[in-house]
Design a protein around this motif. Structure first.
Motif, PDB file in Angstrom:
ATOM      1  N   MET B   2       7.435  23.935  45.127  1.00 43.48           N
ATOM      2  CA  MET B   2       8.330  22.839  45.471  1.00 43.48           C
ATOM      3  C   MET B   2       8.141  21.697  44.504  1.00 43.48           C
ATOM      4  O   MET B   2       9.105  21.089  44.032  1.00 43.48           O
ATOM      5  N   VAL B   3       6.868  21.439  44.162  1.00 41.57           N
ATOM      6  CA  VAL B   3       6.569  20.358  43.235  1.00 41.57           C
ATOM      7  C   VAL B   3       7.230  20.634  41.894  1.00 41.57           C
ATOM      8  O   VAL B   3       7.876  19.756  41.298  1.00 41.57           O
ATOM      9  N   VAL B   6      10.894  19.938  42.018  1.00 41.46           N
ATOM     10  CA  VAL B   6      11.213  18.510  42.011  1.00 41.46           C
ATOM     11  C   VAL B   6      11.077  17.941  40.616  1.00 41.46           C
ATOM     12  O   VAL B   6      11.901  17.135  40.173  1.00 41.46           O
ATOM     13  N   VAL B   7      10.032  18.388  39.876  1.00 45.79           N
ATOM     14  CA  VAL B   7       9.840  17.844  38.528  1.00 45.79           C
ATOM     15  C   VAL B   7      11.005  18.220  37.633  1.00 45.79           C
ATOM     16  O   VAL B   7      11.566  17.377  36.917  1.00 45.79           O
ATOM     17  N   LEU B   9      13.931  18.920  38.586  1.00 47.26           N
ATOM     18  CA  LEU B   9      15.081  18.191  39.113  1.00 47.26           C
ATOM     19  C   LEU B   9      15.135  16.789  38.544  1.00 47.26           C
ATOM     20  O   LEU B   9      16.187  16.279  38.173  1.00 47.26           O
ATOM     21  N   ALA B  10      13.966  16.134  38.466  1.00 43.99           N
ATOM     22  CA  ALA B  10      13.946  14.758  37.981  1.00 43.99           C
ATOM     23  C   ALA B  10      14.287  14.706  36.499  1.00 43.99           C
ATOM     24  O   ALA B  10      14.880  13.747  36.019  1.00 43.99           O
ATOM     25  N   ARG B  11      13.938  15.763  35.750  1.00 47.21           N
ATOM     26  CA  ARG B  11      14.136  15.721  34.307  1.00 47.21           C
ATOM     27  C   ARG B  11      15.521  16.181  33.897  1.00 47.21           C
ATOM     28  O   ARG B  11      16.029  15.782  32.852  1.00 47.21           O
ATOM     29  N   SER B  12      16.123  17.052  34.683  1.00 47.84           N
ATOM     30  CA  SER B  12      17.380  17.659  34.260  1.00 47.84           C
ATOM     31  C   SER B  12      18.504  16.636  34.264  1.00 47.84           C
ATOM     32  O   SER B  12      18.617  15.806  35.164  1.00 47.84           O
ATOM     33  N   VAL B  18      21.173  20.209  38.791  1.00 52.81           N
ATOM     34  CA  VAL B  18      20.470  19.395  39.780  1.00 52.81           C
ATOM     35  C   VAL B  18      20.878  19.800  41.188  1.00 52.81           C
ATOM     36  O   VAL B  18      20.038  19.961  42.082  1.00 52.81           O
TER      37      VAL B  18
ATOM     38  N   PHE C  14       3.677  12.697  47.286  1.00 50.96           N
ATOM     39  CA  PHE C  14       4.219  13.070  45.980  1.00 50.96           C
ATOM     40  C   PHE C  14       5.727  13.180  46.039  1.00 50.96           C
ATOM     41  O   PHE C  14       6.443  12.676  45.176  1.00 50.96           O
ATOM     42  N   ILE C  22      13.341   8.962  41.009  1.00 52.27           N
ATOM     43  CA  ILE C  22      14.717   9.329  40.654  1.00 52.27           C
ATOM     44  C   ILE C  22      15.665   8.216  41.063  1.00 52.27           C
ATOM     45  O   ILE C  22      16.568   7.835  40.336  1.00 52.27           O
ATOM     46  N   ARG C  26      17.239   6.400  37.499  1.00 53.85           N
ATOM     47  CA  ARG C  26      18.469   7.020  37.002  1.00 53.85           C
ATOM     48  C   ARG C  26      19.670   6.169  37.350  1.00 53.85           C
ATOM     49  O   ARG C  26      19.746   5.608  38.442  1.00 53.85           O
ATOM     50  N   LYS C  31      23.019  11.516  40.993  1.00 54.06           N
ATOM     51  CA  LYS C  31      21.586  11.772  40.849  1.00 54.06           C
ATOM     52  C   LYS C  31      20.798  10.894  41.813  1.00 54.06           C
ATOM     53  O   LYS C  31      19.829  11.327  42.430  1.00 54.06           O
TER      54      LYS C  31
END
Lengths: 144, 174, 126
Positions: B2-3, B6-7, B9-12, B18, C14, C22, C26, C31
């Motif tokens: 899951m982590v 999420v990572v 997801l945050a970068r894409s 997303v 976390f 986010i 963003r 998003k």
């Protein structure tokens, strides 16, 4: 996409079972996991699948927008109606014990109708929201 | 896992990716909830989070463009704020009871009453349903009203323009 | 105060921090909504995780079980999920409207458009 035979046949097979599962979740909610919220969402998902495969216009013929909008309000009214019924029968608002001669049976009846109200509202809202988004794309001339 | 989701997801920056990752994330969350014994919640999360909200997000993406612009400034300040918040919260957890501690306050107040009396008072074995519809009926009425209001809000936001379009089309036709 | 005893809280934190990051870093409105969704699911975990008892089962009463997880957080979160998706839909509807009025869903571009030509934007809105 809309003329794909496989998709159409599979969807036709699946949608009744999804609706049946929604009903099972609704009425079995007192014994196993489930209840009005989940049932409403699952039922809405079945209709959304129909929209995705057969197009918005075909679905609007089966589930007209008027019906969906009525469901939106009717669910809340059913819920509040259970409360008012409790008032009229001499109890407090949302007091289920007076709904039937037997206290436990009254509880069961109250929970049942409340869950029905929740399911109707939730599926109505989900469907209506989806219709609104889908209609937006539709009217802009682009076909999903 | 899951982590990791999420990572990514945050970068894409591709919003389509997303949204799909969001669906995956919801299913993972549902699995975690089953492991935590919350079967009712897991069912809802799988149906709502992975099903309906993904469809809604895709519907909205269809109406907007699917690529996110490059952020104008470096994300160091938000990162610092987020990490700072996280550090404070982790410090806060040191005072909380450990996982699955039967003496924790959450297990000692109303919960035992619900678990012991629900079957007698309502004859509904699923305690979640009994509490939802009966003991906390007012709450659920409120929630239903909130859902109804949100639906009405979406209708109010998205409908007016459609009528105007129709009027425009009629004007253009005549 | 053991490591394993607080692990569930740390996962929750976390996720919450990732959602917060986010949300504030963003500019894209969709998003941001996804970030808000992650933040929301972390709150679900925050409620559900303390209710779990190791060795307990789901709170559906049956004769052969005696230990159940706490049903109260389940009820609260159940309704929270459905309300969450309803508010998400409302946010998306707002986003679509903003996109139609400004032609963009980037926060910076919207603010810039507001500053540069307030009058034409207001006209367009009508």
């Amino acid at each position: 996409m809309r003329n794909d035979l496989v998709l159409r046949v599979i969807a036709k097979l699946l949608i009744p079972f999804i609706l049946l599962f929604a009903l099972y979740v609704q009425f079995h909610g007192e014994l196993g996991p489930g209840g009005g919220f989940q049932a409403g969402v699952i039922a809405a998902a079945a209709i959304v699948l129909h929209v995705l495969i057969f197009g918005l216009d075909a679905t609007r013929r089966i589930v007209p927008e008027r019906l969906v909008e009525t469901m939106l309000a009717a669910g809340v009214l059913i819920y509040a109606g259970v409360g008012v019924a409790g008032l009229l029968l001499g109890g407090n608002f949302l007091d289920y014990f007076v709904l039937s001669g037997d206290r436990v049976y009254g509880q069961l009846r109250g929970i049942f109708w409340v869950e029905v109200g929740v399911a109707v509202t939730v599926s109505g809202v989900m469907l209506k929201i989806f219709y609104m988004f889908a209609a937006r794309g539709h009217d802009d001339g682009e076909d999903a | 896992m899951m982590v990791a989701t999420v990572v990514i997801l945050a970068r894409s920056r591709n919003l389509f990716a997303v949204v799909v990752l969001g669906g995956i994330y919801s299913f993972l969350m549902a699995t975690v909830l089953v492991a935590l014994d919350a079967v009712d919640v897991a069912m809802t999360e799988a149906a709502v989070g992975a099903g309906v909200s993904t469809v809604l997000l895709l519907g909205a993406l269809h109406l907007c463009k699917a690529e996110e612009a490059k952020p104008a400034h470096r994300p160091w300040l938000p990162l610092a704020v987020a990490v700072g918040t996280g550090a404070v919260l982790v410090y806060g957890t040191l005072g909380l009871p450990a996982f699955s501690d039967p003496e924790a306050p959450i297990h000692t107040h109303v919960a035992p009453r619900y678990l012991n009396e629900a079957l007698k008072e309502t004859s509904v074995p699923n305690v979640v349903t009994a509490v939802l519809a009966s003991y906390r009926g007012y709450d659920t009425l409120g929630e239903t009203t909130v859902v109804f209001t949100a639906g009405a809000g979406v209708i109010a936001l998205l409908r007016r323009r459609k009528k105007k379009d129709k009027a425009d089309a009629e004007k253009a036709a005549s | 105060m053991s490591l394993a005893g607080h692990f569930s809280y740390w996962v929750t934190i976390f996720l919450m921090v990732a959602g917060l990051f986010i949300l504030i870093s963003r500019g894209n409105l969709i998003k941001k909504l996804v970030g808000l969704g992650i933040f929301q699911t972390s709150v679900y975990l925050l409620y559900i995780a303390p209710g779990k008892l190791i060795g307990g089962t789901a709170p559906i009463l049956a004769d052969n079980f005696t230990v159940y997880s706490n049903p109260l957080p389940h009820v609260l979160i159940l309704t929270a999920i459905v309300v969450g998706v309803a508010t998400l839909a409302l946010g998306l509807a707002l986003t679509v409207r903003i996109r139609e009025t400004y032609g963009s869903i980037e926060e910076d571009e919207i603010l810039a458009a507001d500053l540069v030509d307030d009058a034409p934007a207001a006209e367009e809105k009508r």
